[in-house]
Design a protein around this motif. Sequence first.
Motif, PDB file in Angstrom:
ATOM      1  N   ILE A 134       0.851  -1.194   0.000  1.00 26.49           N
ATOM      2  CA  ILE A 134       0.000   0.000   0.000  1.00 26.49           C
ATOM      3  C   ILE A 134       0.884   1.240   0.000  1.00 26.49           C
ATOM      4  O   ILE A 134       1.658   1.464   0.926  1.00 26.49           O
ATOM      5  N   GLY A 135       0.788   2.032  -1.078  1.00 34.70           N
ATOM      6  CA  GLY A 135       1.557   3.265  -1.172  1.00 34.70           C
ATOM      7  C   GLY A 135       2.785   3.172  -2.047  1.00 34.70           C
ATOM      8  O   GLY A 135       3.745   3.909  -1.842  1.00 34.70           O
ATOM      9  N   GLY A 136       2.789   2.281  -3.030  1.00 39.69           N
ATOM     10  CA  GLY A 136       3.961   2.145  -3.884  1.00 39.69           C
ATOM     11  C   GLY A 136       4.189   3.324  -4.807  1.00 39.69           C
ATOM     12  O   GLY A 136       5.301   3.536  -5.300  1.00 39.69           O
ATOM     13  N   ASN A 137       3.150   4.121  -5.068  1.00 34.92           N
ATOM     14  CA  ASN A 137       3.302   5.279  -5.953  1.00 34.92           C
ATOM     15  C   ASN A 137       3.188   6.572  -5.146  1.00 34.92           C
ATOM     16  O   ASN A 137       4.166   7.289  -4.982  1.00 34.92           O
ATOM     17  N   THR A 138       2.022   6.865  -4.610  1.00 33.49           N
ATOM     18  CA  THR A 138       1.856   8.065  -3.783  1.00 33.49           C
ATOM     19  C   THR A 138       1.551   7.662  -2.342  1.00 33.49           C
ATOM     20  O   THR A 138       1.107   6.549  -2.078  1.00 33.49           O
ATOM     21  N   ASP A 139       1.790   8.580  -1.420  1.00 35.19           N
ATOM     22  CA  ASP A 139       1.690   8.263   0.006  1.00 35.19           C
ATOM     23  C   ASP A 139       0.245   7.976   0.404  1.00 35.19           C
ATOM     24  O   ASP A 139      -0.652   8.788   0.161  1.00 35.19           O
ATOM     25  N   PRO A 140      -0.006   6.837   1.047  1.00 35.38           N
ATOM     26  CA  PRO A 140      -1.374   6.514   1.460  1.00 35.38           C
ATOM     27  C   PRO A 140      -1.839   7.292   2.690  1.00 35.38           C
ATOM     28  O   PRO A 140      -3.026   7.245   3.035  1.00 35.38           O
ATOM     29  N   TYR A 141      -0.899   7.979   3.348  1.00 36.39           N
ATOM     30  CA  TYR A 141      -1.247   8.750   4.543  1.00 36.39           C
ATOM     31  C   TYR A 141      -0.965  10.235   4.362  1.00 36.39           C
ATOM     32  O   TYR A 141      -0.532  10.913   5.279  1.00 36.39           O
ATOM     33  N   GLN A 142      -1.242  10.740   3.175  1.00 34.79           N
ATOM     34  CA  GLN A 142      -1.099  12.173   2.972  1.00 34.79           C
ATOM     35  C   GLN A 142      -2.206  12.907   3.729  1.00 34.79           C
ATOM     36  O   GLN A 142      -3.161  12.283   4.211  1.00 34.79           O
ATOM     37  N   PRO A 143      -2.111  14.225   3.890  1.00 33.93           N
ATOM     38  CA  PRO A 143      -2.986  14.947   4.828  1.00 33.93           C
ATOM     39  C   PRO A 143      -4.480  14.684   4.703  1.00 33.93           C
ATOM     40  O   PRO A 143      -5.183  14.593   5.720  1.00 33.93           O
ATOM     41  N   ASP A 144      -5.006  14.558   3.492  1.00 37.71           N
ATOM     42  CA  ASP A 144      -6.455  14.401   3.341  1.00 37.71           C
ATOM     43  C   ASP A 144      -6.964  13.045   3.792  1.00 37.71           C
ATOM     44  O   ASP A 144      -8.173  12.857   3.960  1.00 37.71           O
ATOM     45  N   GLU A 145      -6.058  12.089   4.006  1.00 39.62           N
ATOM     46  CA  GLU A 145      -6.465  10.796   4.531  1.00 39.62           C
ATOM     47  C   GLU A 145      -7.057  10.934   5.933  1.00 39.62           C
ATOM     48  O   GLU A 145      -7.905  10.129   6.345  1.00 39.62           O
ATOM     49  N   ARG A 146      -6.671  11.978   6.644  1.00 37.09           N
ATOM     50  CA  ARG A 146      -7.193  12.173   7.994  1.00 37.09           C
ATOM     51  C   ARG A 146      -8.722  12.235   7.992  1.00 37.09           C
ATOM     52  O   ARG A 146      -9.377  11.713   8.897  1.00 37.09           O
ATOM     53  N   GLU A 147      -9.288  12.857   6.960  1.00 42.77           N
ATOM     54  CA  GLU A 147     -10.743  12.977   6.878  1.00 42.77           C
ATOM     55  C   GLU A 147     -11.362  11.908   5.981  1.00 42.77           C
ATOM     56  O   GLU A 147     -12.420  11.362   6.291  1.00 42.77           O
ATOM     57  N   LEU A 148     -10.703  11.597   4.871  1.00 46.61           N
ATOM     58  CA  LEU A 148     -11.297  10.685   3.897  1.00 46.61           C
ATOM     59  C   LEU A 148     -11.250   9.224   4.341  1.00 46.61           C
ATOM     60  O   LEU A 148     -12.134   8.429   4.013  1.00 46.61           O
ATOM     61  N   SER A 166       1.885  -4.652   3.170  1.00 47.29           N
ATOM     62  CA  SER A 166       2.991  -3.813   3.620  1.00 47.29           C
ATOM     63  C   SER A 166       2.610  -2.375   3.293  1.00 47.29           C
ATOM     64  O   SER A 166       1.900  -2.113   2.326  1.00 47.29           O
ATOM     65  N   VAL A 167       3.072  -1.456   4.130  1.00 49.18           N
ATOM     66  CA  VAL A 167       2.712  -0.045   3.983  1.00 49.18           C
ATOM     67  C   VAL A 167       3.986   0.789   4.043  1.00 49.18           C
ATOM     68  O   VAL A 167       4.870   0.526   4.855  1.00 49.18           O
ATOM     69  N   ILE A 168       4.092   1.802   3.180  1.00 46.63           N
ATOM     70  CA  ILE A 168       5.200   2.739   3.251  1.00 46.63           C
ATOM     71  C   ILE A 168       4.641   4.158   3.288  1.00 46.63           C
ATOM     72  O   ILE A 168       3.679   4.479   2.569  1.00 46.63           O
ATOM     73  N   THR A 169       5.221   4.989   4.132  1.00 42.00           N
ATOM     74  CA  THR A 169       4.727   6.355   4.291  1.00 42.00           C
ATOM     75  C   THR A 169       5.809   7.240   4.881  1.00 42.00           C
ATOM     76  O   THR A 169       6.801   6.748   5.440  1.00 42.00           O
ATOM     77  N   PHE A 193       7.079   0.519   6.511  1.00 46.90           N
ATOM     78  CA  PHE A 193       8.310   1.278   6.317  1.00 46.90           C
ATOM     79  C   PHE A 193       7.968   2.750   6.488  1.00 46.90           C
ATOM     80  O   PHE A 193       6.965   3.234   5.964  1.00 46.90           O
ATOM     81  N   VAL A 194       8.798   3.457   7.220  1.00 42.19           N
ATOM     82  CA  VAL A 194       8.664   4.900   7.359  1.00 42.19           C
ATOM     83  C   VAL A 194       9.872   5.541   6.684  1.00 42.19           C
ATOM     84  O   VAL A 194      11.020   5.201   6.992  1.00 42.19           O
TER      85      VAL A 194
END
Length: 362
Positions: A134-148, A166-169, A193-194
Amino acid sequence: MTEAVKLRSSVRGRGAKSNASGRFEATQVEAFDDGWTDEDATASTQIPTTITPLRSRTIISKNQSPDIGFERSINPYNGCSHGCSYCYARPSHAYLGLSPGLDFESRIFFKPDAARLLEQELSARKYVCKRIHIGGNTDPYQPDERELKITRSVLEVAARFNQPVSVITKSSLITRDLDILGPMGCDRLATAFVSITTLDRGLARAMEPRASTPARRLVAISRLADAGVPVGVGFAPVIPGLNDHELESVLEAAAKAGAVTAMYVTLRLPLEIKDLFREWLADARPDRAARVMSLVRQTRGGKDYNADWAQRMKGAGPVADLIGARFKAAVKRYGLDGPRHDLDTTRFTVPHGSRSQMDLFE
């Protein structure tokens, strides 16, 4: 290639300094000198972020690149408002008819049907369980994820099916979902992964303007580890002459926080990124811009970028070899060279009733 539309350096909170038309567009926009300068600006410019739903027919993407460590991935978002100046995903925005520059970080698309589509695909009778990244191209935890909460909804489905992920952010927002990731990590169903590119808060703010601070990312590593999630640190990208001197200090800090493994990627500048990164570098670090680009070219056979799969992640030549040797020594020194945690694919199961319900969509 036409020149990008350049913006004043007073644009706040954005990584890109221009917004050139996408490479597939028939019309290109050229910059011109209107006689005004940065000193004439009376206030800093702010560019708002727009969020648009993107309807998809599938959610799991397949990858066959031999130098990428996953076969399947999910990207809940297109575009990323973190605004990282070096982001390798920027060229993908051109496929939407938009600019890889400011459009990429200010015109964000989300996939509202992600969870439903994932449940449908996991329930298919021919589905064979493999890890999903999850997140191989763009970050899955970018700011708008907080609401969406699109990423969270994907994780909820994965947990129900015992689907390994697996998750990277580079966002501390990942800790919001410890109630899901913690139990999955303990059951060998999740790893994380962070990404930490620098411990210098000033450099991070310039280079990754809307991502979490380095200190908060270290806290995220600690909280993930405490929750039972095997967590690694990504020192990516390594930018020779800019952040490469921090390689050892970043790995040491991450290991102390609880990271158990590490990876790195040397700066990649494919397609539009080479011009966007040059613009950012000249604006943010003009004193070292020429040296940084010289060192980058030394890792790419004298060019800004070499797309050869055998070397595109690490580069080649003496500068790249030195980075690799330092990384190898550092991961051994800080105990980050253990075996990667294999995820358990044998526990995958389709919850009762899901398959019969999904048959309605097949």
